[in-house]
Design an enzyme around this catalytic site. Structure first.
Site, PDB file in Angstrom:
ATOM      1  N   HIS A  44     -11.143 -16.188-104.487  1.00  0.00           N
ATOM      2  CA  HIS A  44     -11.157 -14.859-103.883  1.00  0.00           C
ATOM      3  C   HIS A  44     -11.703 -14.937-102.461  1.00  0.00           C
ATOM      4  CE1 HIS A  44     -11.134 -12.591-108.019  1.00  0.00           C
ATOM      5  NE2 HIS A  44     -10.102 -13.397-107.846  1.00  0.00           N
ATOM      6  N   GLU A  46     -14.331 -13.706-101.035  1.00  0.00           N
ATOM      7  CA  GLU A  46     -15.756 -14.002-100.897  1.00  0.00           C
ATOM      8  C   GLU A  46     -16.027 -15.508-100.975  1.00  0.00           C
ATOM      9  OE1 GLU A  46     -15.572 -10.302-103.657  1.00  0.00           O
ATOM     10  OE2 GLU A  46     -14.246 -11.920-102.974  1.00  0.00           O
ATOM     11  N   CYS A  78     -17.258 -13.546-108.681  1.00  0.00           N
ATOM     12  CA  CYS A  78     -17.715 -13.723-107.304  1.00  0.00           C
ATOM     13  C   CYS A  78     -19.187 -13.349-107.150  1.00  0.00           C
ATOM     14  CB  CYS A  78     -16.867 -12.884-106.352  1.00  0.00           C
ATOM     15  SG  CYS A  78     -15.177 -13.510-106.160  1.00  0.00           S
ATOM     16  N   ALA A 148      14.827   3.344 -89.844  1.00  0.00           N
ATOM     17  CA  ALA A 148      15.061   3.005 -88.435  1.00  0.00           C
ATOM     18  C   ALA A 148      16.118   3.979 -87.925  1.00  0.00           C
ATOM     19  CB  ALA A 148      15.553   1.567 -88.301  1.00  0.00           C
ATOM     20  N   TRP A 164      22.980  -2.159 -83.329  1.00  0.00           N
ATOM     21  CA  TRP A 164      21.629  -1.975 -83.863  1.00  0.00           C
ATOM     22  C   TRP A 164      21.034  -0.745 -83.192  1.00  0.00           C
ATOM     23  CZ3 TRP A 164      20.038  -4.662 -87.932  1.00  0.00           C
ATOM     24  CH2 TRP A 164      20.595  -5.908 -88.196  1.00  0.00           C
ATOM     25  N   ARG A 201      12.997 -12.474 -92.855  1.00  0.00           N
ATOM     26  CA  ARG A 201      13.302 -13.477 -91.828  1.00  0.00           C
ATOM     27  C   ARG A 201      12.431 -13.179 -90.605  1.00  0.00           C
ATOM     28  NH1 ARG A 201      17.760 -11.276 -93.709  1.00  0.00           N
ATOM     29  NH2 ARG A 201      18.289 -10.175 -91.785  1.00  0.00           N
TER      30      ARG A 201
END
Length: 367
Positions: A44, A46, A78, A148, A164, A201
């Site tokens: 983790h 910590e 932890c 978008a 685009w 990507r």
């Protein structure tokens, strides 16, 4: 704590079924150790921070975005490591939302003589673990809606042309959203219009592909579509409607490697989103990025499923009543009934803008 938050965000998308967490060790006002949870089954946040600090952790402060665990899972507690390291003070951003363990880590540390403070940058720390919290408490994934569009809210012209609208910086940001989400969801229309890959990507870093989920009531997609022929470890899931999808279509999609799920029809004979979300939650999906199209976005917004919104705006005006809107569906009856985002942030991406906000009350998952 802000540094711990930045570190924790590096783990988004990689820690499921665990939450993303960041931690920083500070001694005499200087950072001497830092870390974040990188993957389920590994140390983790910590532990990474304490190891980096070494002996300098003795008498130091630990800042952590989420309450340290006090139970044994894939890794030891932890809280025990914090005691052994000699930390004197722990500052916690958000308490663990799991009702079985909430407050237990903080109480354990206090009982062993450490000074414990809770509630620093709680809103930001709660948002970091929101997918984990919602999924654990409701069984339903956290929903991110990503659009978008042009300044007038269009995602395509009246002829369907869309490439685009936004710039390359905005598209890179969108791929980061894919990387941090367990699944990406679109409708059949998006596949027919764009033949997308629905993979992550990112330049210089391939990223992690989300599970690809496509809603297609009749399982009518062409098996030659690119989503069925990818070099990707993530599966492609096609979701149809019981009674509408023929066995032949199902076999054709399964023959090219797709997984096929069927849901009962909703009131309009389409994929029942409520059933689908429960199924995805049972499959272990904690977060979903909804990318469209307009009808799919409309269904999620109309049914109140959207938790977080990302709107990318380009300085274009497409116009036309027949141009495709960003959000379809029925929409709000009155302005006062429209969804108002909170925790809104604006990010400039070249000549594009990202407006990001939260559409749900995160605290409601804890109440």
């Amino acid at each position: 704590m802000r540094k711990a938050l930045r570190l924790g965000k590096k783990g988004l998308g990689y820690t499921t079924p665990n939450p993303a967490v960041g931690a920083v060790v500070v001694r005499q006002g200087r950072v001497v150790g830092e870390g974040y949870h990188q993957k389920a089954g590994t140390p983790h946040a910590e532990i990474h921070a304490l190891r980096a600090a070494g002996d300098r952790a003795r008498g130091a402060d630990l800042y952590v975005t989420l309450e340290p665990c006090n139970h044994t899972g894939r890794t030891p507690p932890c809280t025990h490591a914090i005691l052994e390291a000699g930390i004197s003070r722990v500052v916690i951003g958000a308490i663990d939302p799991n009702p079985k363990v909430t407050g237990g880590g903080a109480e354990f540390l206090r009982d062993h003589g450490l000074k414990v403070e809770v509630g620093l940058l709680t809103d930001e720390c709660s948002l970091l673990i929101a997918p984990f919290a919602k999924h654990m408490l409701t069984g339903i994934p956290w929903i991110r809606s990503k659009v978008a569009c042009s300044l007038d809210g269009r995602i395509a012209t009246r002829t369907g042309h869309s490439k685009w609208i936004t710039n390359q910086q905005a598209r890179r940001s969108g791929h980061r959203l894919r990387e941090i989400s367990d699944a990406i969801l679109v409708g059949k229309g998006t596949i027919l219009a764009d033949d997308p890959q629905l993979t992550c990507r990112r330049p210089g870093r391939p990223g992690r592909d989300p599970v690809r989920v496509v809603l297609d009531s009749r399982l009518s997609l062409d098996p030659s579509s690119r989503i069925f022929h990818l070099d990707s470890s993530a599966p492609t899931v096609i979701v149809g409607v019981e009674g509408k999808a023929g066995e032949g279509q199902r076999q054709g999609l399964e023959a090219v490697g797709a997984r096929v799920w069927l849901t009962p029809p909703d009131s309009m004979g389409r994929v029942d989103i409520n059933s689908l979300l429960r199924h995805l939650g049972g499959y272990g999906i904690q977060s979903i990025l909804v990318e469209g199209g307009a009808r799919i976005h409309g269904a999620f917004w109309d049914q109140g499923h959207v938790d977080e919104a990302f709107f990318y705006f380009a300085p274009l005006v497409i116009g036309g009543v027949d141009a495709r809107p960003a959000i379809g569906g029925l929409g709000a009856l009155e302005v006062g009934m429209a969804t108002r985002l909170s925790r809104v942030h604006y990010h400039k991406l070249g000549d594009n803008w990202l407006i990001h906000g939260v559409a749900t009350d995160i605290n409601s998952f804890w109440s």
